[in-house]
Motif scaffolding. Structure first.
Motif, mmCIF file in Angstrom:
data_model
loop_
_atom_site.group_PDB
_atom_site.id
_atom_site.type_symbol
_atom_site.label_atom_id
_atom_site.label_comp_id
_atom_site.label_asym_id
_atom_site.label_seq_id
_atom_site.Cartn_x
_atom_site.Cartn_y
_atom_site.Cartn_z
ATOM 1 N N HIS A 124 86.623 10.358 63.888
ATOM 2 C CA HIS A 124 87.426 9.157 63.704
ATOM 3 C C HIS A 124 88.886 9.337 64.098
ATOM 4 O O HIS A 124 89.683 8.433 63.887
ATOM 5 C CB HIS A 124 87.319 8.690 62.253
ATOM 6 N N GLY A 125 89.238 10.481 64.630
ATOM 7 C CA GLY A 125 90.604 10.703 65.080
ATOM 8 C C GLY A 125 91.614 10.851 63.959
ATOM 9 O O GLY A 125 92.801 10.622 64.178
ATOM 10 N N PHE A 126 91.187 11.234 62.785
ATOM 11 C CA PHE A 126 92.093 11.385 61.642
ATOM 12 C C PHE A 126 92.241 12.846 61.275
ATOM 13 O O PHE A 126 91.279 13.602 61.290
ATOM 14 C CB PHE A 126 91.551 10.638 60.414
ATOM 15 N N GLU A 127 93.444 13.204 60.932
ATOM 16 C CA GLU A 127 93.693 14.535 60.388
ATOM 17 C C GLU A 127 93.212 14.542 58.939
ATOM 18 O O GLU A 127 93.390 13.552 58.234
ATOM 19 C CB GLU A 127 95.192 14.852 60.412
ATOM 20 N N PRO A 128 92.632 15.633 58.473
ATOM 21 C CA PRO A 128 92.255 15.703 57.054
ATOM 22 C C PRO A 128 93.496 15.513 56.175
ATOM 23 O O PRO A 128 94.590 15.934 56.546
ATOM 24 C CB PRO A 128 91.691 17.113 56.900
ATOM 25 N N GLN A 163 96.580 8.361 49.388
ATOM 26 C CA GLN A 163 95.213 8.839 49.586
ATOM 27 C C GLN A 163 94.254 7.676 49.799
ATOM 28 O O GLN A 163 93.392 7.721 50.683
ATOM 29 C CB GLN A 163 94.765 9.676 48.379
ATOM 30 N N GLN A 164 94.410 6.628 49.011
ATOM 31 C CA GLN A 164 93.548 5.456 49.173
ATOM 32 C C GLN A 164 93.712 4.857 50.565
ATOM 33 O O GLN A 164 92.723 4.486 51.204
ATOM 34 C CB GLN A 164 93.868 4.397 48.107
ATOM 35 N N GLU A 165 94.940 4.786 51.032
ATOM 36 C CA GLU A 165 95.203 4.237 52.366
ATOM 37 C C GLU A 165 94.580 5.123 53.452
ATOM 38 O O GLU A 165 94.023 4.620 54.436
ATOM 39 C CB GLU A 165 96.710 4.086 52.593
ATOM 40 N N HIS A 166 94.664 6.437 53.270
ATOM 41 C CA HIS A 166 94.053 7.378 54.215
ATOM 42 C C HIS A 166 92.549 7.109 54.329
ATOM 43 O O HIS A 166 92.004 6.980 55.435
ATOM 44 C CB HIS A 166 94.310 8.819 53.761
ATOM 45 N N LEU A 195 90.264 5.606 57.392
ATOM 46 C CA LEU A 195 89.144 6.413 57.873
ATOM 47 C C LEU A 195 87.859 5.581 57.885
ATOM 48 O O LEU A 195 87.124 5.549 58.883
ATOM 49 C CB LEU A 195 88.976 7.646 56.988
ATOM 50 N N LEU A 196 87.609 4.864 56.799
ATOM 51 C CA LEU A 196 86.404 4.049 56.695
ATOM 52 C C LEU A 196 86.419 2.885 57.685
ATOM 53 O O LEU A 196 85.390 2.572 58.298
ATOM 54 C CB LEU A 196 86.250 3.523 55.262
ATOM 55 N N LEU A 197 87.567 2.259 57.857
ATOM 56 C CA LEU A 197 87.668 1.147 58.813
ATOM 57 C C LEU A 197 87.447 1.625 60.245
ATOM 58 O O LEU A 197 86.790 0.939 61.041
ATOM 59 C CB LEU A 197 89.018 0.439 58.674
ATOM 60 N N ALA A 198 87.965 2.798 60.568
ATOM 61 C CA ALA A 198 87.751 3.358 61.910
ATOM 62 C C ALA A 198 86.275 3.681 62.124
ATOM 63 O O ALA A 198 85.720 3.405 63.201
ATOM 64 C CB ALA A 198 88.605 4.614 62.092
ATOM 65 N N TRP A 199 85.640 4.237 61.114
ATOM 66 C CA TRP A 199 84.221 4.582 61.191
ATOM 67 C C TRP A 199 83.392 3.310 61.376
ATOM 68 O O TRP A 199 82.503 3.239 62.221
ATOM 69 C CB TRP A 199 83.820 5.312 59.923
ATOM 70 N N LYS A 200 83.710 2.277 60.600
ATOM 71 C CA LYS A 200 83.000 1.005 60.705
ATOM 72 C C LYS A 200 83.188 0.401 62.100
ATOM 73 O O LYS A 200 82.237 -0.115 62.697
ATOM 74 C CB LYS A 200 83.502 0.040 59.630
ATOM 75 N N ILE A 237 79.764 1.462 53.733
ATOM 76 C CA ILE A 237 81.205 1.523 54.010
ATOM 77 C C ILE A 237 81.900 0.320 53.375
ATOM 78 O O ILE A 237 82.952 0.471 52.741
ATOM 79 C CB ILE A 237 81.472 1.601 55.528
ATOM 80 N N ASP A 238 81.309 -0.864 53.510
ATOM 81 C CA ASP A 238 81.886 -2.061 52.893
ATOM 82 C C ASP A 238 81.964 -1.913 51.374
ATOM 83 O O ASP A 238 82.966 -2.291 50.758
ATOM 84 C CB ASP A 238 81.092 -3.310 53.272
ATOM 85 N N ALA A 239 80.911 -1.375 50.768
ATOM 86 C CA ALA A 239 80.913 -1.162 49.315
ATOM 87 C C ALA A 239 81.985 -0.149 48.923
ATOM 88 O O ALA A 239 82.658 -0.309 47.892
ATOM 89 C CB ALA A 239 79.535 -0.679 48.851
ATOM 90 N N THR A 240 82.182 0.864 49.748
ATOM 91 C CA THR A 240 83.204 1.871 49.476
ATOM 92 C C THR A 240 84.600 1.271 49.606
ATOM 93 O O THR A 240 85.483 1.560 48.783
ATOM 94 C CB THR A 240 83.038 3.071 50.437
#
Length: 145
Positions: free
Chosen positions: A12-16, A30-33, A37-42, A93-96
């Motif tokens: 997803h192109g994100f740094e841990p 952290q929530q924003e991170h 991440l989830l939006l990019a994956w979706k 992902i939506d539920a998360t």
């Protein structure tokens, strides 16, 4: 899900996320991170759906040879099965994302303890801590034989 067993970073192109000493667990940063991440994956999964639809439209042919037709149908069947699994993952992902909005993300739904940043980096849709997940898998093995 992508076909390689790569890390979330390369997927997803994100740094841990790098925790800072004394930082509160599941703070806004952290929530924003994890939301990003989830939006990019979706987004990646949705792009795969679009590619599959156009591929099936472009490649659909009525081959006179039954073996060629069968090969194409098998290819399409495998592709559709993969997309169905990804559709289920999009729901997860939506539920998360909803859990993040409710500020319940990152905590085990069985026992309430912190799931942990590293586990969430590996599996952003995780809802169980390692211990509860392990117990669930043991129970599942015992039930299914």
């Amino acid at each position: 899900m992508p076909k390689t067993a790569a890390s979330a970073e390369s997927l997803h192109g994100f740094e841990p996320y790098k925790e800072k000493k004394g930082e509160e667990y599941m703070n806004e940063k952290q929530q924003e991170h994890f939301r990003n991440l989830l939006l990019a994956w979706k987004s990646e999964l949705m792009a795969e759906v679009d590619r599959t639809v156009s591929h099936m439209k472009d490649e659909a042919a009525n081959f006179p040879d039954p073996a060629d037709r069968a090969s194409q149908e098998e290819e399409f069947s495998l592709e559709l099965r993969t997309r169905d699994r990804e559709r289920k993952l999009i729901k997860k992902i939506d539920a998360t994302l909803e859990l993040i909005d409710q500020e319940d993300y990152g905590f085990c739904e069985a026992c309430g303890v912190e799931i942990g940043i590293r586990r969430l980096e590996a599996r952003p849709t995780a809802t169980l801590c390692v211990d509860c997940k392990t117990l669930a898998e043991i129970k599942e093995k015992q039930i299914s034989g």
